[in-house]
Motif scaffolding. Structure first.
Motif, PDB file in Angstrom:
ATOM      1  N   VAL A 179       0.894  -0.826   0.121  1.00 29.32           N
ATOM      2  CA  VAL A 179      -0.189   0.003   0.307  1.00 29.32           C
ATOM      3  C   VAL A 179       0.476   1.355  -0.163  1.00 29.32           C
ATOM      4  O   VAL A 179       1.011   1.789  -0.546  1.00 29.32           O
ATOM      5  CB  VAL A 179      -1.031  -0.381   1.139  1.00 29.32           C
ATOM      6  CG1 VAL A 179      -1.443   1.409   1.526  1.00 29.32           C
ATOM      7  CG2 VAL A 179      -1.938  -1.102   0.579  1.00 29.32           C
ATOM      8  N   GLU A 180       2.129   1.014   0.729  1.00 23.57           N
ATOM      9  CA  GLU A 180       2.462   2.040   1.473  1.00 23.57           C
ATOM     10  C   GLU A 180       3.682   2.649  -0.421  1.00 23.57           C
ATOM     11  O   GLU A 180       3.794   4.037  -0.965  1.00 23.57           O
ATOM     12  CB  GLU A 180       4.288   2.331   2.072  1.00 23.57           C
ATOM     13  CG  GLU A 180       4.769   3.312   1.713  1.00 23.57           C
ATOM     14  CD  GLU A 180       6.004   2.643   2.977  1.00 23.57           C
ATOM     15  OE1 GLU A 180       6.924   3.960   3.313  1.00 23.57           O
ATOM     16  OE2 GLU A 180       6.058   1.684   4.015  1.00 23.57           O
ATOM     17  N   LYS A 181       4.085   1.432  -1.497  1.00 25.43           N
ATOM     18  CA  LYS A 181       4.329   1.563  -2.504  1.00 25.43           C
ATOM     19  C   LYS A 181       3.093   1.962  -2.997  1.00 25.43           C
ATOM     20  O   LYS A 181       3.428   2.662  -4.315  1.00 25.43           O
ATOM     21  CB  LYS A 181       5.218   0.486  -3.777  1.00 25.43           C
ATOM     22  CG  LYS A 181       6.004   0.111  -4.263  1.00 25.43           C
ATOM     23  CD  LYS A 181       7.438   1.539  -4.328  1.00 25.43           C
ATOM     24  CE  LYS A 181       7.814   1.098  -3.010  1.00 25.43           C
ATOM     25  NZ  LYS A 181       9.235   2.290  -3.584  1.00 25.43           N
ATOM     26  N   ALA A 182       2.486   1.493  -3.612  1.00 25.33           N
ATOM     27  CA  ALA A 182       1.587   2.232  -4.697  1.00 25.33           C
ATOM     28  C   ALA A 182       1.020   3.686  -4.374  1.00 25.33           C
ATOM     29  O   ALA A 182       1.110   4.738  -5.131  1.00 25.33           O
ATOM     30  CB  ALA A 182       0.073   0.751  -4.024  1.00 25.33           C
ATOM     31  N   ARG A 183       0.532   4.094  -3.074  1.00 23.65           N
ATOM     32  CA  ARG A 183       0.905   5.667  -2.871  1.00 23.65           C
ATOM     33  C   ARG A 183       1.845   6.513  -3.396  1.00 23.65           C
ATOM     34  O   ARG A 183       1.798   7.331  -3.472  1.00 23.65           O
ATOM     35  CB  ARG A 183       0.194   5.726  -0.951  1.00 23.65           C
ATOM     36  CG  ARG A 183      -0.743   5.214  -1.051  1.00 23.65           C
ATOM     37  CD  ARG A 183      -2.011   5.847  -1.513  1.00 23.65           C
ATOM     38  NE  ARG A 183      -3.196   4.823  -0.110  1.00 23.65           N
ATOM     39  CZ  ARG A 183      -4.150   3.518  -1.253  1.00 23.65           C
ATOM     40  NH1 ARG A 183      -3.653   3.175  -2.488  1.00 23.65           N
ATOM     41  NH2 ARG A 183      -5.157   3.360  -1.049  1.00 23.65           N
ATOM     42  N   GLU A 184       3.089   5.775  -3.231  1.00 26.05           N
ATOM     43  CA  GLU A 184       3.979   6.469  -3.924  1.00 26.05           C
ATOM     44  C   GLU A 184       4.255   6.416  -5.015  1.00 26.05           C
ATOM     45  O   GLU A 184       4.655   7.626  -5.740  1.00 26.05           O
ATOM     46  CB  GLU A 184       5.583   5.864  -3.001  1.00 26.05           C
ATOM     47  CG  GLU A 184       7.040   6.237  -3.462  1.00 26.05           C
ATOM     48  CD  GLU A 184       8.142   5.158  -3.229  1.00 26.05           C
ATOM     49  OE1 GLU A 184       8.928   4.888  -4.212  1.00 26.05           O
ATOM     50  OE2 GLU A 184       7.951   4.792  -1.819  1.00 26.05           O
ATOM     51  N   LYS A 185       4.025   5.740  -5.693  1.00 22.07           N
ATOM     52  CA  LYS A 185       3.674   5.224  -7.095  1.00 22.07           C
ATOM     53  C   LYS A 185       3.088   6.041  -7.956  1.00 22.07           C
ATOM     54  O   LYS A 185       2.681   5.768  -8.723  1.00 22.07           O
ATOM     55  CB  LYS A 185       3.974   3.972  -8.109  1.00 22.07           C
ATOM     56  CG  LYS A 185       6.029   4.129  -6.991  1.00 22.07           C
ATOM     57  CD  LYS A 185       6.193   2.802  -7.413  1.00 22.07           C
ATOM     58  CE  LYS A 185       7.019   2.219  -9.034  1.00 22.07           C
ATOM     59  NZ  LYS A 185       7.333   1.172  -9.070  1.00 22.07           N
TER      60      LYS A 185
END
Length: 315
Positions: free
Chosen positions: A38-44
């Motif tokens: 989820v963190e990576k999804a929000r970042e990208k």
């Protein structure tokens, strides 16, 4: 969260970060993996997605002992949604999927269907025909097909690798008090209250009865200190799991007495959380002996809950 339960319904999906796995129990290791996704999804700027199966893949293999679920589909979906996931691909594991070669599995399901751009998996993630696919092969295909792979190492608590197998063992052996350490919550059984034999009501201890799904791992027969949640409110309770041998032979069920509660719950949905086992199920000589023991069970459970409340106030 949007949930897809059929492959044919998955089309025109926005680019996703995908967490891959069975996620039965959605324990702390699963939560860490999904959280990183989820963190990576929000970042990208990707959609946060989980790709899993509604049935355990091992249960399609002939001659294998069935794998029992820790959570029901509804519980599993609720927990996953609470972690900030946008899409849940909760697909039935079929013979067609079981016989896919790993490369076809990646290309057709993860890339073409789910539009995966970042893949997150555990160190022991397997997929494809005869489970030949692994994280290393996924990374190789990522280079070819244009997606990144993030592999999570073993997630440990007190030197124990957190796994669904460990949690199943704890539940099946009655060590329910240890589940919270690995799951981040108490082990719970959800369901609709059904009509029982109403003996508890006659004895002055009305109960709410749940039928146990044969596909669920369950605690051994006995009495447990529990919480019962109804309509968003959590109540202290005491629960018997078993066959009620003193009064006959019944299918194994969950029978919960909620303290200071007088509402009729037939047909209503409740959730029973298991905190501690207090004794094994016993066949008494008569109903009077059973009634006396129920009094003691209620007293012990109330005392347990009072101690919990006192501890919470200190904290």
């Amino acid at each position: 969260m949007i949930t897809f339960e059929n492959l044919t319904d998955i089309h025109d999906i926005e680019p996703t970060a995908l967490a891959l796995g069975n996620f039965d129990g959605v324990h702390l290791g699963h939560q860490a993996l999904i959280g990183a996704m989820v963190e990576k999804a929000r970042e990208k700027g990707l959609k946060a997605a989980v790709f899993t199966f509604s049935n355990h893949p091992r249960n399609l293999l002939p001659g294998k002992t069935p794998v029992l679920n820790i959570t029901m589909d509804g519980q599993k979906s609720e927990i996953i949604e609470s972690l900030g996931v946008d899409y849940l691909f909760n697909i039935e594991f079929t013979h067609e999927i079981m016989t896919m070669e790993p490369e076809r599995f990646i290309k057709e399901l993860l890339v073409d269907r789910c539009n995966g751009k970042d893949m997150f998996c555990g160190f022991n993630y397997n997929y494809g025909f005869k489970a030949k696919g692994n994280p290393e092969f996924l990374r190789e295909k990522g280079v070819e097909m244009g997606f990144d792979v993030w592999e999570m190492p073993p997630f440990k608590i007190h030197d124990d690798v957190v796994s669904s197998s460990l949690i199943r063992t704890l539940i099946a052996s009655g060590q329910v008090e240890k589940c919270e350490m690995y799951m981040g919550r108490h082990y719970a059984i959800d369901g609709e209250v059904v009509v029982g034999n109403k003996l508890g009501r006659k004895l002055g201890f009305p109960t709410s009865n749940l039928v146990i799904s044969p596909g669920m791992v369950t605690p051994p027969n006995g009495v447990y200190v529990t919480y019962c949640t109804y309509n968003g409110k959590r109540y202290p309770s005491v629960t018997n799991v078993g066959h009620k041998p003193t009064i006959g032979q019944y299918a194994k069920n969950v029978e919960t007495h909620i303290f200071n509660f007088n509402k009729e719950l037939y047909g209503k949905h409740i959730s029973v959380e298991f905190l501690q086992k207090t004794r094994d199920e016993v066949k008494f000589d008569n109903v009077e002996e059973l009634s006396e023991q129920i009094l003691r069970d209620c007293r012990d459970a109330r005392e347990y809950h009072e101690n919990l409340l006192a501890l919470d106030k200190k904290i």
